[in-house]
Structure formats: structure tokens, C-alpha cells
Motif scaffolding. Structure first.
Motif, mmCIF file in Angstrom:
data_model
loop_
_atom_site.group_PDB
_atom_site.id
_atom_site.type_symbol
_atom_site.label_atom_id
_atom_site.label_comp_id
_atom_site.label_asym_id
_atom_site.label_seq_id
_atom_site.Cartn_x
_atom_site.Cartn_y
_atom_site.Cartn_z
ATOM 1 N N LEU A 108 16.371 19.073 19.364
ATOM 2 C CA LEU A 108 17.308 20.149 19.994
ATOM 3 C C LEU A 108 17.247 21.569 19.069
ATOM 4 O O LEU A 108 17.332 22.577 19.706
ATOM 5 C CB LEU A 108 18.669 19.585 19.889
ATOM 6 N N ARG A 109 17.061 21.149 17.855
ATOM 7 C CA ARG A 109 17.043 22.478 17.031
ATOM 8 C C ARG A 109 15.798 23.479 17.348
ATOM 9 O O ARG A 109 16.050 24.678 17.326
ATOM 10 C CB ARG A 109 17.045 21.977 15.504
ATOM 11 N N THR A 110 14.889 22.838 17.726
ATOM 12 C CA THR A 110 13.390 23.810 17.765
ATOM 13 C C THR A 110 13.599 24.451 19.247
ATOM 14 O O THR A 110 12.722 25.262 19.435
ATOM 15 C CB THR A 110 12.337 22.836 18.000
ATOM 16 N N MET A 111 14.756 24.038 20.080
ATOM 17 C CA MET A 111 14.850 24.644 21.197
ATOM 18 C C MET A 111 15.555 25.849 21.252
ATOM 19 O O MET A 111 15.542 26.857 22.229
ATOM 20 C CB MET A 111 15.456 23.872 22.370
ATOM 21 N N VAL A 112 16.351 26.199 20.172
ATOM 22 C CA VAL A 112 17.170 27.361 19.894
ATOM 23 C C VAL A 112 16.708 28.029 18.581
ATOM 24 O O VAL A 112 16.556 27.711 17.660
ATOM 25 C CB VAL A 112 18.739 26.819 19.716
ATOM 26 N N GLN A 124 9.627 23.799 28.013
ATOM 27 C CA GLN A 124 9.758 24.495 29.207
ATOM 28 C C GLN A 124 10.616 25.736 29.040
ATOM 29 O O GLN A 124 11.085 26.608 29.885
ATOM 30 C CB GLN A 124 10.218 23.548 30.284
ATOM 31 N N VAL A 125 11.661 25.787 27.935
ATOM 32 C CA VAL A 125 12.825 26.634 27.894
ATOM 33 C C VAL A 125 12.556 27.291 26.425
ATOM 34 O O VAL A 125 12.060 26.895 25.492
ATOM 35 C CB VAL A 125 13.993 25.903 28.133
ATOM 36 N N GLU A 126 13.261 28.449 26.568
ATOM 37 C CA GLU A 126 13.470 29.291 25.139
ATOM 38 C C GLU A 126 14.923 29.443 25.052
ATOM 39 O O GLU A 126 15.416 30.242 26.223
ATOM 40 C CB GLU A 126 12.451 30.306 25.271
ATOM 41 N N ILE A 127 15.641 29.180 24.221
ATOM 42 C CA ILE A 127 17.113 29.452 24.167
ATOM 43 C C ILE A 127 17.168 30.378 22.873
ATOM 44 O O ILE A 127 16.849 29.996 21.653
ATOM 45 C CB ILE A 127 17.899 28.414 24.129
ATOM 46 N N VAL A 128 18.044 31.468 23.145
ATOM 47 C CA VAL A 128 18.253 32.399 21.737
ATOM 48 C C VAL A 128 19.977 32.387 21.973
ATOM 49 O O VAL A 128 20.477 32.837 23.007
ATOM 50 C CB VAL A 128 17.393 33.813 21.845
ATOM 51 N N PHE A 162 19.942 25.485 36.916
ATOM 52 C CA PHE A 162 18.681 25.222 36.113
ATOM 53 C C PHE A 162 17.613 25.230 37.360
ATOM 54 O O PHE A 162 16.478 25.929 37.122
ATOM 55 C CB PHE A 162 18.562 24.139 35.280
ATOM 56 N N ALA A 163 17.734 24.349 38.184
ATOM 57 C CA ALA A 163 16.502 24.065 39.073
ATOM 58 C C ALA A 163 16.321 25.352 39.927
ATOM 59 O O ALA A 163 14.979 25.634 39.993
ATOM 60 C CB ALA A 163 17.003 23.000 40.124
ATOM 61 N N ARG A 205 6.473 30.076 34.350
ATOM 62 C CA ARG A 205 6.769 30.862 33.402
ATOM 63 C C ARG A 205 8.114 29.787 32.580
ATOM 64 O O ARG A 205 8.604 29.111 33.396
ATOM 65 C CB ARG A 205 7.585 32.003 33.652
ATOM 66 N N ARG A 206 8.328 30.034 31.168
ATOM 67 C CA ARG A 206 9.345 29.356 30.514
ATOM 68 C C ARG A 206 10.512 30.074 30.819
ATOM 69 O O ARG A 206 10.681 31.109 30.810
ATOM 70 C CB ARG A 206 9.179 29.378 28.815
#
Ligand SMILES: C[S@@+](CC[C@H](N)C(=O)[O-])C[C@H]1O[C@@H](n2cnc3c(N)ncnc32)[C@H](O)[C@@H]1O
Length: 288
Positions: free
Chosen positions: A204-208, A152-156, A111-112, A121-122
């Protein structure tokens, strides 16, 4: 459909209704149909798999036999039933933090490294073939544990099956599911008890987000990714489909972006553009 009885030392007991065996014609129809709709290859010895997975559909739809189910799907007049047949033939086995070392490597190093390359950028991370969502939520927890903020992140997470996507979106898991792979400390931190189930907390839910996507189709809705997890799904495809998917993933990675496969999976013997790099005991692939 007939209800049969079985005579035992306790007398006559009802047995499961008979739905007949799959004829050779139906078997070969199903193989071709499932391959066309999902890319999944089901060889000659999958009679039992077809029968056990499709039996509930035959009974629920009151179709009487497996052959009648196949005829209905083949007629082209039952698209929702056809989708349910495909979904029934997907294998959705998954668990939280599956192959734990991969998540350790992501948290401590990967990740780092990706965040450094991304600058302001995210980070965009894709759980391709996410099944019921445990993989995507495990990534989200690992990011938070590594000190990232949700912004800082977007997970799909994507999958072919609407049924598993619906479960993933709900973020609700039964006791058995949270007891597989999820440390109790993370369960307490990121889930709340909801009746007998456990509910992923909103943070957590809003990250994905979860979307339907066939890995053989276009990835336009996903956007360029820093990290793609494509784990325990390529095994179901033939060499041509695997190669096509790997080429599409390679095109969908930002420069320096990484691909991770299931622990037992390898790219050996396949035509691809990836080079392998070890992070601790885990293998990640970058485009050459
Ligand atoms: C065994 S699960 C893997 C789940 C998770 N990646 C893991 O490793 O725990 C495989 C998933 O691949 C999905 N799948 C099968 N064919 C697919 C396709 N053509 N496109 C997208 N997903 C597919 C299935 O619906 C299933 O949920």
C-alpha cells in the motif's frame, strides 16, 4: 512567564502557566499572516482557537507570551517558527474512508470508468490536502479491493503542512486512528502491528507518494490527474481563493477526469467549470 496556583478544597494546586491574552494588534497580525501564508480565513471570533493552538509553541520556545510569539514571527528573523505557527493553525482532522459512500462509488463504478478512458495509461489520483494520509491510503485500498494492481495506479497526497506529511509518509497510525472508519478486515489485510501502532504494509505504501503543495500555487509537480479528491479544505478559504483553486484543478484534470469534494461541500453559488454527476448517492464533478 509565571507559574500560578489555584486554591481548591485540596489546597493549592499548580495551574497552567499564564501566557497572557492575545492583544488586538497581535490578533490582527495573525489573521493577516495566516491568510497570506495559507489562504485560511480566521474571523473575529477565533481568539480561543489562536490561544489554544499557539500556546504549546509559546511554552516550548519559552517565549513567555502570545504577543512575544507574534513579535518574533513579525520580525521575519524566525522562518521556522513562522512555519510552525501556520501549521498550528491548520485543521488536520481526517479519518479512513471519510464519507464512506464516496469510496463505495469509486470502487463500484468510478475507477472502472476512469480506467476505461485511460486505456493502457496508469491512473493518476490526487488527494489534495491529504492531511495525515488516511484519505490517500483509503483510495489505495479501494483500488486494490476493486481489482487494480499497484502498478496500474499512481496516487499522490499533498498538503501545506510538513508535520502531517511526515506522519502520512510514515504510514504509521495509532489504535484510535485505525478504529475510525477502517473496517477490521482491511486493517488485518493492509496493516501490520508495530508495537502499539499499526503500520501500512509496503504494498500500500508504495502506491502513494506525499509532497508539500500549497493549493494556491502551481500544480506542475502533480501532472494531469484522472481523479482529484479536494475534500474538507475549501471551507477554510474565501470565495476568491476557492474559485482560483477550482480553476487550477479544472486545468489539471485529463478530459473526463473527476473532482470529488467533501460530503457537506458544494459548488453552488461559485463560478466554476464543473458539471455534477451522481454515482449512487455520491457527487463527482467533471469539467464541462
Ligand atoms: C481537514 S483536513 C482535510 C483532510 C482530508 N482531505 C479529509 O477530508 O479528511 C484539511 C487539510 O488542508 C490543509 N491545508 C490548509 N490550507 C492549505 C493550503 N493552502 N494548501 C494545501 N493544503 C492546505 C491542512 O494542512 C489540512 O491538513
Amino acid at each position: 512567564m509565571t507559574m500560578q496556583t489555584q486554591t481548591t478544597s485540596f489546597g493549592s494546586l499548580p495551574t497552567a502557566p499564564s501566557i497572557g491574552e492575545l492583544s488586538t494588534r497581535s490578533y490582527s497580525f495573525l489573521q493577516t499572516f495566516i491568510y497570506a501564508e495559507s489562504g485560511i480565513v480566521l474571523d473575529e471570533d477565533k481568539q480561543y482557537l489562536f490561544e489554544s493552538r499557539l500556546r504549546p509553541l509559546v511554552l516550548r520556545e519559552n517565549l513567555g507570551s502570545l504577543d512575544a510569539l507574534c513579535d518574533r514571527v513579525a520580525s521575519g528573523r524566525a522562518p521556522s517558527l513562522a512555519r510552525l505557527v501556520v501549521e498550528a493553525m491548520t485543521t488536520n482532522e481526517t479519518l479512513f474512508f471519510r464519507d464512506q459512500t464516496i469510496f463505495e462509488s469509486m470502487k463500484t463504478t468510478v475507477f472502472a470508468e476512469l480506467a476505461k478512458a485511460a486505456g493502457t495509461r496508469r491512473l493518476r489520483i490526487w488527494s489534495a490536502a491529504s492531511s495525515t494520509g488516511q484519505e490517500a491510503y483509503s483510495v489505495a485500498m479501494s483500488l486494490l479491493e476493486a481489482g487494480f494492481t499497484p502498478g496500474q495506479v499512481e496516487i499522490v497526497g499533498t498538503d501545506l503542512s510538513d508535520q502531517v506529511l511526515e506522519r502520512a509518509r510514515s504510514g504509521k497510525y495509532v489504535q484510535f486512528e485505525v478504529s475510525r472508519g477502517l473496517p477490521i478486515s482491511l486493517l488485518m489485510k493492509y496493516f501490520t502491528k508495530s508495537g502499539l501502532d499499526w503500520q501500512v504494509k509496503p504494498e500500500l505504501r508504495t502506491m502513494v507518494r506525499f509532497e508539500r503543495l500549497d493549493l494556491r500555487g502551481s500544480y506542475a509537480g502533480i501532472g494531469p490527474c484522472d481523479l482529484v479528491l479536494c475534500r474538507n479544505v475549501l471551507i477554510y478559504f474565501d470565495a476568491t481563493t476557492k474559485q482560483q483553486i477550482l480553476a487550477s484543478i479544472a486545468r489539471n484534470l485529463v478530459p473526463g477526469g473527476k473532482l470529488v469534494l467533501g460530503c457537506a461541500e458544494t459548488l453552488i453559488g461559485m463560478d466554476h467549470r464543473f458539471e455534477r454527476k451522481l454515482y449512487g448517492q455520491s457527487t463527482f464533478y467533471s469539467v464541462r
